[in-house]
Design an enzyme around this catalytic site. Structure first.
Site, PDB file in Angstrom:
ATOM      1  N   TYR A 122     -25.717  30.182 -26.960  1.00  0.00           N
ATOM      2  CA  TYR A 122     -26.046  30.364 -25.551  1.00  0.00           C
ATOM      3  C   TYR A 122     -24.944  31.110 -24.800  1.00  0.00           C
ATOM      4  O   TYR A 122     -24.775  30.955 -23.591  1.00  0.00           O
ATOM      5  CB  TYR A 122     -26.297  29.004 -24.874  1.00  0.00           C
ATOM      6  CG  TYR A 122     -27.517  28.258 -25.392  1.00  0.00           C
ATOM      7  CD1 TYR A 122     -28.393  28.825 -26.316  1.00  0.00           C
ATOM      8  CD2 TYR A 122     -27.802  26.981 -24.950  1.00  0.00           C
ATOM      9  CE1 TYR A 122     -29.510  28.139 -26.790  1.00  0.00           C
ATOM     10  CE2 TYR A 122     -28.917  26.280 -25.411  1.00  0.00           C
ATOM     11  CZ  TYR A 122     -29.765  26.862 -26.334  1.00  0.00           C
ATOM     12  OH  TYR A 122     -30.866  26.166 -26.779  1.00  0.00           O
ATOM     13  N   LYS A 174     -26.007  25.534 -40.301  1.00  0.00           N
ATOM     14  CA  LYS A 174     -27.033  26.183 -41.122  1.00  0.00           C
ATOM     15  C   LYS A 174     -26.274  27.196 -41.961  1.00  0.00           C
ATOM     16  O   LYS A 174     -26.551  28.397 -41.925  1.00  0.00           O
ATOM     17  CB  LYS A 174     -28.089  26.821 -40.200  1.00  0.00           C
ATOM     18  CG  LYS A 174     -29.314  27.357 -40.913  1.00  0.00           C
ATOM     19  CD  LYS A 174     -30.151  26.295 -41.616  1.00  0.00           C
ATOM     20  CE  LYS A 174     -31.270  26.977 -42.400  1.00  0.00           C
ATOM     21  NZ  LYS A 174     -31.975  26.031 -43.297  1.00  0.00           N
ATOM     22  N   ASP A 182     -32.113  21.769 -40.262  1.00  0.00           N
ATOM     23  CA  ASP A 182     -33.503  21.417 -40.585  1.00  0.00           C
ATOM     24  C   ASP A 182     -33.562  20.056 -41.276  1.00  0.00           C
ATOM     25  O   ASP A 182     -34.403  19.205 -40.953  1.00  0.00           O
ATOM     26  CB  ASP A 182     -34.188  22.519 -41.410  1.00  0.00           C
ATOM     27  CG  ASP A 182     -33.281  23.128 -42.477  1.00  0.00           C
ATOM     28  OD1 ASP A 182     -32.119  22.685 -42.610  1.00  0.00           O
ATOM     29  OD2 ASP A 182     -33.748  24.044 -43.179  1.00  0.00           O
ATOM     30  N   ASP A 185     -29.073  21.141 -28.569  1.00  0.00           N
ATOM     31  CA  ASP A 185     -30.126  21.143 -27.557  1.00  0.00           C
ATOM     32  C   ASP A 185     -31.428  20.616 -28.164  1.00  0.00           C
ATOM     33  O   ASP A 185     -32.101  19.740 -27.607  1.00  0.00           O
ATOM     34  CB  ASP A 185     -30.304  22.586 -27.050  1.00  0.00           C
ATOM     35  CG  ASP A 185     -31.178  22.682 -25.817  1.00  0.00           C
ATOM     36  OD1 ASP A 185     -31.671  21.646 -25.334  1.00  0.00           O
ATOM     37  OD2 ASP A 185     -31.378  23.810 -25.338  1.00  0.00           O
ATOM     38  N   ASP A 190     -33.398  16.584 -27.790  1.00  0.00           N
ATOM     39  CA  ASP A 190     -34.763  16.323 -27.314  1.00  0.00           C
ATOM     40  C   ASP A 190     -35.494  15.431 -28.308  1.00  0.00           C
ATOM     41  O   ASP A 190     -36.265  14.540 -27.925  1.00  0.00           O
ATOM     42  CB  ASP A 190     -35.552  17.630 -27.129  1.00  0.00           C
ATOM     43  CG  ASP A 190     -35.586  18.074 -25.679  1.00  0.00           C
ATOM     44  OD1 ASP A 190     -34.552  17.925 -25.002  1.00  0.00           O
ATOM     45  OD2 ASP A 190     -36.652  18.548 -25.222  1.00  0.00           O
TER      46      ASP A 190
HETATM   47 MG    MG Z   1     -32.995  20.787 -23.898  1.00  0.00          MG
END
Ligand code: MG
Ligand code: NAI
Length: 352
Positions: free
Chosen positions: A136, A186, A219, A243, A247
């Site tokens: 980001y 990863k 993953d 992020d 969630d």
């Molecule tokens: Mg989020």
């Protein structure tokens, strides 16, 4: 003399106002019980403020906030009236950036009596997301826009300073908890940044022989969150991976009504910011039925950060008395109580 912590209150938009007001009353009760003072100053910076002033906060907003010990935020955004890109980039992101709040820590566990999608299977995960760089970073560009030759490039930026400090925070947290750290990458597919991340993890692991380190690809970690969450303690991940995983963590702990978040600069000297993970929930705003527990939990994280660990633990224990009794719950938890009634029940439990 009484210890006093000065807090900037930013209720923001929608249910932000309800959950901050309710949660602040809980924190005040905790302060009273544990013998310290919380002095709150409220700022009306929000989408309403934007519509009246043409900015999400005043030009000297950051300088104003810098004088506080911590920031307690509700939620920001009212997409029907102000584009999210404007509201987010006008308030939340500038605060995270200005104070270099590079740790985004989110606890994921089931409060007593709460059932998530995994039933009552117990887990206790502290997710630590890098909050300032990585995927980001905002480095990139587009050329030949709108043509068949269009190219979009977005570059992830991983610095030694950035990766080392977030991992170090993770190792320290693991040391205070159950001594296990899972580093998420990863590195099979991303052979520069993620291999670099692995190398930094390895170097730091030598400094923390008492912490057991395991490396996971993101993953596989997503699957593990669902199949074996009880095996996880501290999970450290980059901005994007963290992020997404948080969630998932929020969903596992029963939903957004429970998920709390701390944006921290561990070096201190600037205010860190504490907030629920959820947004302004326009669909239920103004009805007084938002679940305040995520914001109360974020408040407990703030008290802990301010050195009031005993009060923080008492607030969480009081929340669990309320969820375990299951008598006073908001609609998202399957009850029909108001935001204020749930906060009142937590305050009553704090007094017991
Ligand atoms: Mg989020
Ligand atoms: P949201 O988190 O506001 O709502 C998603 C769903 O969860 C809604 O159905 C809502 O009713 C429910 N929900 C959320 N919090 C709840 C609570 N405490 N109690 C009961 N139900 C709850 O996400 P949405 O609708 O995508 O975004 C609304 C606005 O909030 C947007 O402007 C968005 O940009 C902003 N937002 C701001 C955040 C922040 O300030 N950190 C984080 C996420 C979204």
């Amino acid at each position: 003399m009484t210890r006093t912590h000065r807090i900037a209150l930013l209720p923001g938009d929608g249910i932000g106002a309800d959950v901050v007001a309710a949660s602040w009353s809980v924190l005040q009760a905790a302060a009273g019980r544990f013998g310290f003072a919380l002095e709150g100053t409220e700022f009306p910076w929000s989408c309403d403020w934007y519509l009246a002033h043409g900015a999400m906060m005043p030009a000297d907003g950051i300088a104003t906030l810098a004088a506080f010990d911590a920031i307690y935020l509700g939620a920001v955004g009212w997409p029907a009236r102000v584009p999210d890109s404007v509201s987010l980039h006008g308030l939340l992101l500038p605060i995270r950036k200005a104070f270099d709040l590079y740790v985004n820590a989110r606890p994921h566990r089931l409060l007593a009596g709460v059932k998530g999608p995994l039933g009552d299977k117990a887990f206790d995960i502290l997710c630590i997301r890098e909050n300032t760089e990585g995927e980001y970073s905002g480095a990139g560009g587009r050329v030949h826009q709108g043509t068949p030759d269009e190219v979009a490039v977005e570059t992830s930026i991983f610095t030694r300073r950035g990766v080392e400090r977030i991992l170090r925070y993770g190792f320290e947290a693991a040391r205070r908890r159950r001594g296990r750290l899972a580093s998420v990458t990863k590195s099979n597919a991303q052979k520069y940044s993620m291999v670099f991340w692995d190398e930094v993890t390895e170097a730091l692991a030598a400094e923390y022989p008492d912490v057991a380190v395991t490396r996971f690809h993101v993953d596989a970690m997503a699957a593990r969150f669902v199949t074996h969450p009880e095996t996880l303690d501290v999970v450290v991940a980059s901005n994007l991976f963290g992020d997404i995983l948080t969630d998932l963590g929020a969903a596992l702990q029963g939903g957004l009504g429970f998920a709390a978040s701390a944006n921290v600069n561990p070096a201190g000297g600037v205010p860190s910011m504490f907030e629920p993970v959820h947004g302004s929930a326009p669909d239920i705003a103004g009805r007084g039925i938002a679940n305040p527990l995520a914001t109360i939990w974020a408040g407990a994280l703030m008290l802990e950060h301010l050195g009031e660990a005993e009060a923080a633990a008492a607030v969480i224990a009081a929340m669990e008395q309320v969820t375990a009794a299951a008598a006073v719950l908001t609609p998202d938890m399957g009850g029909n109580a108001t935001t204020a009634a749930v906060a009142g029940a937590v305050i009553a439990a704090l007094g017991r």
